[in-house]
Design an enzyme around this catalytic site. Structure first.
Site, PDB file in Angstrom:
ATOM      1  N   TYR A  79      -7.429   7.200  -4.848  1.00 42.31           N
ATOM      2  CA  TYR A  79      -8.571   6.599  -5.536  1.00 42.31           C
ATOM      3  C   TYR A  79      -9.337   5.651  -4.626  1.00 42.31           C
ATOM      4  CZ  TYR A  79      -6.218   2.050  -6.138  1.00 42.31           C
ATOM      5  OH  TYR A  79      -5.626   0.837  -5.926  1.00 42.31           O
ATOM      6  N   ARG A 101       4.888  22.083 -13.716  1.00 38.00           N
ATOM      7  CA  ARG A 101       5.555  20.965 -13.050  1.00 38.00           C
ATOM      8  C   ARG A 101       6.604  21.446 -12.049  1.00 38.00           C
ATOM      9  NH1 ARG A 101       9.929  17.748 -12.892  1.00 38.00           N
ATOM     10  NH2 ARG A 101       9.543  15.573 -12.307  1.00 38.00           N
ATOM     11  N   LYS A 147      -4.503   5.018  -0.256  1.00 38.98           N
ATOM     12  CA  LYS A 147      -4.904   4.410  -1.530  1.00 38.98           C
ATOM     13  C   LYS A 147      -4.471   5.355  -2.657  1.00 38.98           C
ATOM     14  CE  LYS A 147      -8.608   1.378  -3.209  1.00 38.98           C
ATOM     15  NZ  LYS A 147      -7.738   0.284  -3.596  1.00 38.98           N
ATOM     16  N   GLU A 206       0.327  -8.097   2.386  1.00 37.96           N
ATOM     17  CA  GLU A 206      -0.931  -8.195   1.638  1.00 37.96           C
ATOM     18  C   GLU A 206      -0.591  -8.608   0.224  1.00 37.96           C
ATOM     19  OE1 GLU A 206      -2.876  -4.353   1.168  1.00 37.96           O
ATOM     20  OE2 GLU A 206      -0.950  -3.338   0.928  1.00 37.96           O
ATOM     21  N   LEU A 239      -3.064  -1.774   2.950  1.00 33.99           N
ATOM     22  CA  LEU A 239      -4.284  -1.003   2.740  1.00 33.99           C
ATOM     23  C   LEU A 239      -5.380  -1.601   3.628  1.00 33.99           C
ATOM     24  CD1 LEU A 239      -5.447   1.233   0.774  1.00 33.99           C
ATOM     25  CD2 LEU A 239      -6.701  -0.679  -0.205  1.00 33.99           C
TER      26      LEU A 239
HETATM   27  N1  PDD Z   1      -7.476  -2.655  -4.717  1.00 27.11           N
HETATM   28  N2  PDD Z   1      -4.631  -4.016  -0.746  1.00 27.11           N
HETATM   29  C1  PDD Z   1      -4.321  -3.372  -1.893  1.00 27.11           C
HETATM   30  C2  PDD Z   1      -2.905  -2.991  -2.145  1.00 27.11           C
HETATM   31  C3  PDD Z   1      -5.346  -3.080  -2.825  1.00 27.11           C
HETATM   32  O1  PDD Z   1      -5.045  -2.406  -3.945  1.00 27.11           O
HETATM   33  C4  PDD Z   1      -6.681  -3.489  -2.555  1.00 27.11           C
HETATM   34  C5  PDD Z   1      -7.819  -3.202  -3.491  1.00 27.11           C
HETATM   35  C6  PDD Z   1      -6.951  -4.169  -1.350  1.00 27.11           C
HETATM   36  C7  PDD Z   1      -8.353  -4.602  -0.966  1.00 27.11           C
HETATM   37  O2  PDD Z   1      -9.163  -3.506  -0.608  1.00 27.11           O
HETATM   38  P1  PDD Z   1     -10.759  -3.559  -0.772  1.00 27.11           P
HETATM   39  O3  PDD Z   1     -11.230  -4.779  -0.074  1.00 27.11           O
HETATM   40  O4  PDD Z   1     -11.225  -2.320  -0.157  1.00 27.11           O
HETATM   41  O5  PDD Z   1     -11.025  -3.649  -2.276  1.00 27.11           O
HETATM   42  C8  PDD Z   1      -5.909  -4.394  -0.462  1.00 27.11           C
HETATM   43  C9  PDD Z   1      -8.471  -2.257  -5.677  1.00 27.11           C
HETATM   44  C10 PDD Z   1      -9.610  -3.190  -5.846  1.00 27.11           C
HETATM   45  C11 PDD Z   1      -7.787  -1.892  -6.971  1.00 27.11           C
HETATM   46  O6  PDD Z   1      -6.742  -1.277  -6.884  1.00 27.11           O
HETATM   47  O7  PDD Z   1      -8.317  -2.172  -8.049  1.00 27.11           O
END
Ligand code: PDD
Length: 280
Positions: A31, A98, A142, A174, A198
């Site tokens: 996503y 599945r 992601k 993170e 990420l």
């Molecule tokens: N998540 N690290 C993780 C694990 C994340 O899920 C996200 C963002 C980030 C920051 O990435 P970015 O700056 O590209 O939004 C770092 C999104 C917003 C979510 O899962 O809703």
């Protein structure tokens, strides 16, 4: 809310997928979340590149070209009346009997939705906690399979905190859904990109604006002890922008108020958004 599902724009209530979808059954999909300011897509090329990387990592062919993504996203924003929005899009491997291994000849499911967002006032500072990083070894993908992130974020919320900062082998990685920055001895630091974090689009933009404004920073491994000695801690994401953490595990961070470097960088980030709002 008007959403996009497999070639159609329709009201969210009418959007339906198969219960056999591998996104539902296995969390087999990826996503993106991207903000829209005054109808303009924020860092579209970067988001589409990260999507491409995630798809490649899970060995799923991108079902749409860059141009098709761009056109559909623009239409989605228009269907939802422009302005400031947050878009969520996901691609799963699609519906199939599945079985863990990849099925043959299957149509991926493409879904996108978007909701209005409000401009956020500067934060007075919020709480975070630290947690052992219980996730897998490919946090650079992601992936929609977010059970560990969900449990970690809930652990934070349960004690009145907004984020869990994750520690792996003694090092800061993170947040549960954000990247982390710290300020130590006047230098801003953030962990280097690796398979354990990420690559945040907000993180990259912050480094870009800091460089353009001669603010010193380092992409460097940060120990848990360094995190605890930092005078500023921020968590960053497309949704939360740059949030100053003023309490970590019930200990005050720095002066207990958002720090001066956060203030500067927050303003530069707002200027970037304003430019996007005015000129696209
Ligand atoms: N998540 N690290 C993780 C694990 C994340 O899920 C996200 C963002 C980030 C920051 O990435 P970015 O700056 O590209 O939004 C770092 C999104 C917003 C979510 O899962 O809703």
């Amino acid at each position: 809310m008007i959403v996009y599902l497999n070639g159609e724009f329709l009201p969210v209530e009418s959007a339906k997928i198969s219960v056999l979808d591998r996104g539902f059954i296995f969390g087999d999909g990826v996503y993106e979340v991207l903000p829209v300011y005054n109808g303009h897509l924020f860092r579209l090329a970067e988001h589409l590149q990260r999507l491409e990387n995630s798809l490649q990592a899970i060995r799923l062919a991108n079902p749409l070209s860059r141009q098709q993504w761009s056109d559909l996203l623009t239409q989605l924003v228009a269907h939802n009346h422009g302005g400031d929005q947050s878009i969520y899009l996901q691609v799963t491997r699609g519906p199939a009997k599945r079985e863990h291994n990849f099925p043959h000849l299957i149509q991926p499911t493409v879904f996108m939705m978007s909701e209005a967002i409000q401009a956020q006032p500067p934060s007075p500072g919020v709480k975070a906690i630290t947690c052992p990083d219980i996730r897998w070894q490919r946090c650079d993908i992601k992936a929609v399979a977010l059970l560990a992130n969900v449990l970690l974020r809930q652990q934070a919320v349960d004690v009145g905190a907004v984020e869990a900062i994750l520690i792996r082998d003694g090092y800061v990685m993170e947040g549960a859904a954000s990247n982390v920055f710290v300020v130590i001895d006047g230098i801003t630091m953030t962990p280097p990109k690796s398979r354990y974090i990420l690559p945040g689009i907000t993180r990259d933009l912050i480094l870009e604006v800091m460089q353009a404004n001669q603010l010193p920073y380092q992409e460097v491994a940060i120990t848990e002890a360094q995190l605890r000695s930092a005078v500023e801690i921020w968590v960053t994401s497309s949704v939360r922008e740059i949030l100053p953490i003023t309490t970590l595990d019930e200990q005050t961070v720095g002066s207990g108020k958002p720090g001066p470097i956060w203030s500067q960088v927050w303003q530069l980030y707002q200027n970037y958004k304003q430019q996007l709002r005015s000129h696209g």
